[in-house]
Write a protein that holds these residues in place. Structure first.
Motif, mmCIF file in Angstrom:
data_model
loop_
_atom_site.group_PDB
_atom_site.id
_atom_site.type_symbol
_atom_site.label_atom_id
_atom_site.label_comp_id
_atom_site.label_asym_id
_atom_site.label_seq_id
_atom_site.Cartn_x
_atom_site.Cartn_y
_atom_site.Cartn_z
ATOM 1 N N TYR A 1 -14.664 -51.494 -8.999
ATOM 2 C CA TYR A 1 -14.907 -51.245 -10.429
ATOM 3 C C TYR A 1 -13.959 -50.180 -10.947
ATOM 4 O O TYR A 1 -13.367 -49.419 -10.164
ATOM 5 C CB TYR A 1 -16.358 -50.804 -10.666
ATOM 6 C CG TYR A 1 -17.343 -51.938 -10.686
ATOM 7 C CD1 TYR A 1 -17.830 -52.437 -11.888
ATOM 8 C CD2 TYR A 1 -17.761 -52.545 -9.498
ATOM 9 C CE1 TYR A 1 -18.714 -53.497 -11.918
ATOM 10 C CE2 TYR A 1 -18.635 -53.605 -9.515
ATOM 11 C CZ TYR A 1 -19.116 -54.077 -10.725
ATOM 12 O OH TYR A 1 -19.971 -55.130 -10.757
ATOM 13 N N GLN A 2 -13.796 -50.130 -12.251
ATOM 14 C CA GLN A 2 -13.077 -49.047 -12.930
ATOM 15 C C GLN A 2 -13.993 -48.480 -13.996
ATOM 16 O O GLN A 2 -14.876 -49.172 -14.505
ATOM 17 C CB GLN A 2 -11.785 -49.567 -13.557
ATOM 18 C CG GLN A 2 -12.028 -50.621 -14.625
ATOM 19 C CD GLN A 2 -10.755 -51.347 -15.022
ATOM 20 O OE1 GLN A 2 -9.901 -51.616 -14.188
ATOM 21 N NE2 GLN A 2 -10.632 -51.646 -16.309
ATOM 22 N N LEU A 3 -13.818 -47.223 -14.320
ATOM 23 C CA LEU A 3 -14.725 -46.568 -15.257
ATOM 24 C C LEU A 3 -14.522 -47.079 -16.687
ATOM 25 O O LEU A 3 -13.433 -47.528 -17.052
ATOM 26 C CB LEU A 3 -14.510 -45.049 -15.232
ATOM 27 C CG LEU A 3 -14.782 -44.340 -13.915
ATOM 28 C CD1 LEU A 3 -14.643 -42.839 -14.111
ATOM 29 C CD2 LEU A 3 -16.152 -44.689 -13.369
ATOM 30 N N ASN A 4 -15.601 -46.990 -17.475
ATOM 31 C CA ASN A 4 -15.513 -47.285 -18.902
ATOM 32 C C ASN A 4 -14.905 -46.068 -19.600
ATOM 33 O O ASN A 4 -15.549 -45.026 -19.721
ATOM 34 C CB ASN A 4 -16.894 -47.571 -19.490
ATOM 35 C CG ASN A 4 -17.540 -48.795 -18.886
ATOM 36 O OD1 ASN A 4 -16.869 -49.597 -18.248
ATOM 37 N ND2 ASN A 4 -18.840 -48.938 -19.063
ATOM 38 N N VAL A 5 -13.671 -46.208 -20.025
ATOM 39 C CA VAL A 5 -12.916 -45.082 -20.582
ATOM 40 C C VAL A 5 -12.169 -45.543 -21.832
ATOM 41 O O VAL A 5 -11.704 -46.679 -21.907
ATOM 42 C CB VAL A 5 -11.910 -44.515 -19.555
ATOM 43 C CG1 VAL A 5 -11.225 -43.265 -20.108
ATOM 44 C CG2 VAL A 5 -12.584 -44.207 -18.245
ATOM 45 N N ILE A 6 -12.068 -44.642 -22.797
ATOM 46 C CA ILE A 6 -11.247 -44.870 -23.987
ATOM 47 C C ILE A 6 -10.149 -43.816 -23.995
ATOM 48 O O ILE A 6 -10.422 -42.617 -23.905
ATOM 49 C CB ILE A 6 -12.078 -44.766 -25.276
ATOM 50 C CG1 ILE A 6 -13.171 -45.842 -25.295
ATOM 51 C CG2 ILE A 6 -11.186 -44.923 -26.519
ATOM 52 C CD1 ILE A 6 -14.135 -45.716 -26.454
ATOM 53 N N TYR A 7 -8.897 -44.249 -24.060
ATOM 54 C CA TYR A 7 -7.759 -43.339 -24.062
ATOM 55 C C TYR A 7 -7.135 -43.315 -25.456
ATOM 56 O O TYR A 7 -6.938 -44.352 -26.072
ATOM 57 C CB TYR A 7 -6.685 -43.793 -23.058
ATOM 58 C CG TYR A 7 -7.207 -44.060 -21.667
ATOM 59 C CD1 TYR A 7 -7.496 -43.008 -20.809
ATOM 60 C CD2 TYR A 7 -7.407 -45.365 -21.230
ATOM 61 C CE1 TYR A 7 -7.981 -43.255 -19.530
ATOM 62 C CE2 TYR A 7 -7.885 -45.624 -19.963
ATOM 63 C CZ TYR A 7 -8.183 -44.569 -19.114
ATOM 64 O OH TYR A 7 -8.667 -44.815 -17.859
ATOM 65 N N THR A 8 -6.830 -42.120 -25.931
ATOM 66 C CA THR A 8 -6.110 -41.976 -27.196
ATOM 67 C C THR A 8 -4.745 -41.378 -26.898
ATOM 68 O O THR A 8 -4.641 -40.315 -26.268
ATOM 69 C CB THR A 8 -6.868 -41.065 -28.181
ATOM 70 O OG1 THR A 8 -8.162 -41.608 -28.406
ATOM 71 C CG2 THR A 8 -6.130 -40.975 -29.501
#
Length: 799
Positions: free
Chosen positions: A169-176
């Protein structure tokens, strides 16, 4: 002399454009948001709890040309309060170079919400590859730790390691990220160069009179097109008006120029004065829309003093497009100035050729034509023929559909109190004569405390499934049941205009029968204002008003004297008060208690307390012990407001607890003056429809505030119900057994059929909403209310 003038203009333009260009250089990048969040709720999985022996290492890649600005991570907590100090966040490049480290407090994590880590600067990696680690700070494994959510690994260089073991799995992340926008820099640089060239260029002198007149007419007409476009971009960026409105706007601008041309006698002066005024007006409209959610209307001129006392709490910042519009405006003004030496006046100046009389005549004709044009542009008949309608009950919608200038003009027709159709003083007196001078209830005289709580709102009333909060902002209010009546109070304002809700509550009058957007305290004050205060004075009450701001705001000093308040405790009476954003609610409640303790025993007390703590602007900078957060969304202004509301709720509990212990019968009524002007997107989420798609019932949701009526004695059989602000005086007096005067009795009878009325419309006892323009079974009753209110307020009828 001409050369010195030219040099001075050049220096001014150089400073202006270099200043604007330097601002753009500071923000030369564009923002790019990417996400690894799941598209569906079912796609996510709990990766694991964050203990101090767990190291969670997530890799990700951005473009090498981009710079990392922030990271948002989705946590789950299973409870409102975590038994942990939080987690440690560290950011690295792929070369194991640490860039940033911080501790995320467990108190800041909400179940299912994203926590945003904003970096003090934008970070770049030559390869575009970064990773961050999340580790625990508390070893108490018997307590519930925070956990992180993830989705199935997609194999795109986004590996997740937990204690050095690769996960599926990969984390739920939002990148700006940000990326330098060199094309925009080139555009601005070219404009700066153009401006400098315009400063030094020698404009040709044109001696041919025919050519001069052609240039004059070209400048005059061209300016109409240019300034309409610029004001549109300054006042409401990105909004396109329909052709009919655009055409009328052109005529309006041309008419303004004609008036100024006749007064100033110069094309250059008329064009430049028009442009400066309209550009400033458009910008003012834009900021007023941001602050309160409604545009400027003619009657706002009376509110300037009140606005000046709170303006420093709002952030004023121009968008890039607005700065671009200002730059083009300056370029255009420079072009017009460059032609001024040969096209100064459209009115002939050669006295031998034309004569003074003709020059004066042309000036007068220009002014008259311009005035007629301005008046006709706002004429209801002209607008009706063009199928253009003023949107009075949805001010923001009128702003967007009609444009900055025409929306203002359309509202100009609503600046006087209109006499109701068929009104006579005798007819109003006949209506009032149906009721007794005083209706004896129990003859009781309980202490009455009305709290108008600044911006108090209960978003549960929207009944929106889209809203999820980490905690209840109003736990005490929601817990109140004993000797309590609650419901929704519909007001006539949104985002600002506090005095109107106050006026309705204290007089029993409705803003439905006053000009749209007016503030009665300021536009239509009278020497003696009949209402709740005057009637309670007759019954022997001591009447006190409390507000922790200047008494001059909204003209309260004069209006309260006309109402009959015996004292008004303003900011001068608050020595070193507790401050929560503004003077706190608790500080005003302490003044209420002081007023109670200082009165004579057995003397009935009436207090009108107007709080300030919840006032805008909501910049999201306050540190809260127990913040209230909209989960899964980025609404910093809303979070600021809700967190303030939570503290306000605690203060109200303090007030109720005090009077619960007092022997004298006391009744407390608290309501919100209006809803706060926070992010428009937040309201779109709650309503589920845009403003252009709203029904009247949808719109009215933005005008409902909570109310609670509590007493330290039995309230009998009064049940929870929805009311409007005009009913507050009669509603509270009836609940306390206080004798009702004839006007109170009329409103009580009126509310049996129409329990809710405000400036937007009214609701009948069956829950059906009506506008004032449409016929309904209650049209005659509405007209009767209008006649009686006009007779009392405008014709001096006493009750």
């Amino acid at each position: 002399m001409i050369q010195k003038k030219k040099i001075a203009i050049g220096l001014i333009y150089f400073v202006l454009f270099v200043g604007i260009f330097s601002v753009i250089l500071k923000d030369k990048s564009i923002e790019i948001v990417s996400t690894d969040a799941p598209s569906k709720q079912d796609d996510q999985q709990v990766v694991g709890g964050i203990y101090n022996d767990m190291v969670c290492e997530q890799y990700f890649v951005i473009q090498p040309t981009q710079m990392l600005r922030s990271v948002e991570i989705q946590f789950v907590t299973y409870c409102d309060t975590l038994n942990t100090d939080g987690v440690i966040f560290d950011l690295y490049t792929d070369k194991d170079q640490q860039l940033y480290s911080t501790i995320i407090s467990g108190d800041d994590l909400c179940d299912g919400g994203y926590y945003k880590v904003e970096f003090p600067e934008d970070y770049r990696s030559k390869t575009g590859r970064f990773y961050f680690t999340v580790t625990g700070t508390d070893s108490r494994t018997d307590k519930i730790p925070p956990a992180i959510l993830g989705t199935e690994y997609d194999g795109a260089s986004k590996e997740l390691y937990i204690n050095d073991e690769l996960q599926t799995y990969q984390l739920n992340v939002i990148y700006t990220c940000t990326e330098e926008n060199y094309s925009r820099l080139v555009t601005w640089g070219m404009q700066l160069l153009l401006c400098l060239l315009l400063t030094v260029v020698n404009f040709p002198k044109i001696k041919n009179k025919k050519h001069l007149r052609m240039i004059q007419v070209g400048v005059f007409i061209g300016n109409v097109l240019v300034i309409e476009e610029i004001t549109g971009e300054l006042g409401m960026p990105g909004i396109a008006m329909n052709p009919a409105i655009t055409g009328i706007t052109y005529v309006l601008i041309a008419s303004i120029q004609l008036v100024l041309l006749g007064v100033l006698g110069s094309v250059t002066m008329s064009v430049n004065v028009t442009d400066t005024f309209l550009a400033t007006f458009a910008l003012a409209n834009y900021f007023v829309m941001l602050f309160r959610g409604t545009p400027i209307i003619p009657l706002d001129i009376f509110s300037v003093k009140t606005l000046s006392s709170v303006i420093d709490t709002y952030t004023i910042a121009l968008t890039t497009n607005q700065m671009l519009a200002i730059m083009w405006l300056l370029i255009w003004i420079r072009l017009v100035l460059g032609l001024s030496h040969s096209t100064n006046s459209i009115v002939p100046t050669d006295e031998k050729e034309r004569g003074v009389a003709r020059r004066v005549g042309l000036c007068i004709l220009s002014v008259l034509i311009g005035i007629v044009g301005v008046i006709e542009c706002g004429s209801p008949k002209v607008l009706a023929k063009a199928n253009v309608q003023a949107n009075i009950w949805a001010g923001a919608e009128g702003y967007y559909s009609n444009g900055v200038l025409m929306n203002f003009m359309m509202n100009a027709q609503y600046t006087k109190i209109k006499k109701p159709k068929g009104y006579t003083r005798e007819k109003a007196e006949e209506i009032l004569a149906r009721y007794e001078e005083y209706e004896e209830e129990t003859g009781a005289a309980p202490n009455i405390i009305i709290v108008m709580n600044e911006s108090l709102t209960n978003y549960d009333d929207y009944e929106s499934n889209a809203l999820s909060l980490n905690r209840d902002p109003l736990p005490f209010l929601h817990s109140m049941t004993e000797n309590t009546v609650k419901g929704r109070c519909y007001v006539s304002i949104f985002g600002g205009g506090t005095a109107n809700s106050e006026f309705e509550a204290l007089t029993g009058h409705s803003m439905a029968f006053f000009p749209s957007g007016s503030v009665v305290y300021q536009q239509f004050p009278i020497d003696e204002t009949e209402g709740m205060v005057s009637s309670l004075n007759q019954l022997g009450y001591k009447c006190v008003a409390i507000h922790p701001m200047s008494g001059n705001n909204w003209n309260r000093n004069k209006v309260y004297a006309s109402m009959g308040f015996q004292s008004f405790l303003t900011d001068e009476y608050f020595e070193d008060p507790e401050v929560i954003r503004w003077t706190s609610d608790r500080a005003t409640y302490s003044k209420v208690i002081e007023a109670y303790e200082e009165k004579e025993p057995g003397e009935p007390l009436f207090v009108m307390d107007i709080t300030m703590q919840g006032h805008g602007g909501y910049e999201g900078n306050t540190e809260w012990d127990e913040p209230v957060i909209v989960e899964g969304q980025e609404f910093p202004k809303t979070n600021e407001y809700l967190s303030s509301t939570h503290v306000s709720d605690e203060a109200f509990e303090y007030l109720v607890d005090y009077f619960r212990e007092q022997e004298e019968p006391t009744i407390i009524f608290m309501f919100g003056d209006h809803q706060p002007s926070v992010e428009p997107e937040f309201y779109d989420m709650l309503l589920g429809v845009g403003e252009d798609e709203m029904t009247l019932a949808d719109l009215q949701k933005k005008y409902m505030t909570p109310y609670v009526l509590w007493a330290n004695f039995d309230l009998g059989d009064i049940s929870d119900q929805d009311i409007s602000a005009n009913r507050i005086a009669s509603f509270v007096k009836h609940a306390g057994g206080v004798p009702l005067n004839a006007y109170d009795q009329f409103i009580m009878e009126f509310s049996e059929s129409i329990p809710v009325i405000n400036a937007n419309g009214y609701m009948d006892k069956d829950g059906n909403w009506y506008t004032f323009e449409e016929e309904s079974p209650y049209s005659d009753l509405i007209e009767e209310y209008h006649i009686l209110q006009y007779g009392i307020y405008c014709d001096g009828i006493l009750y």
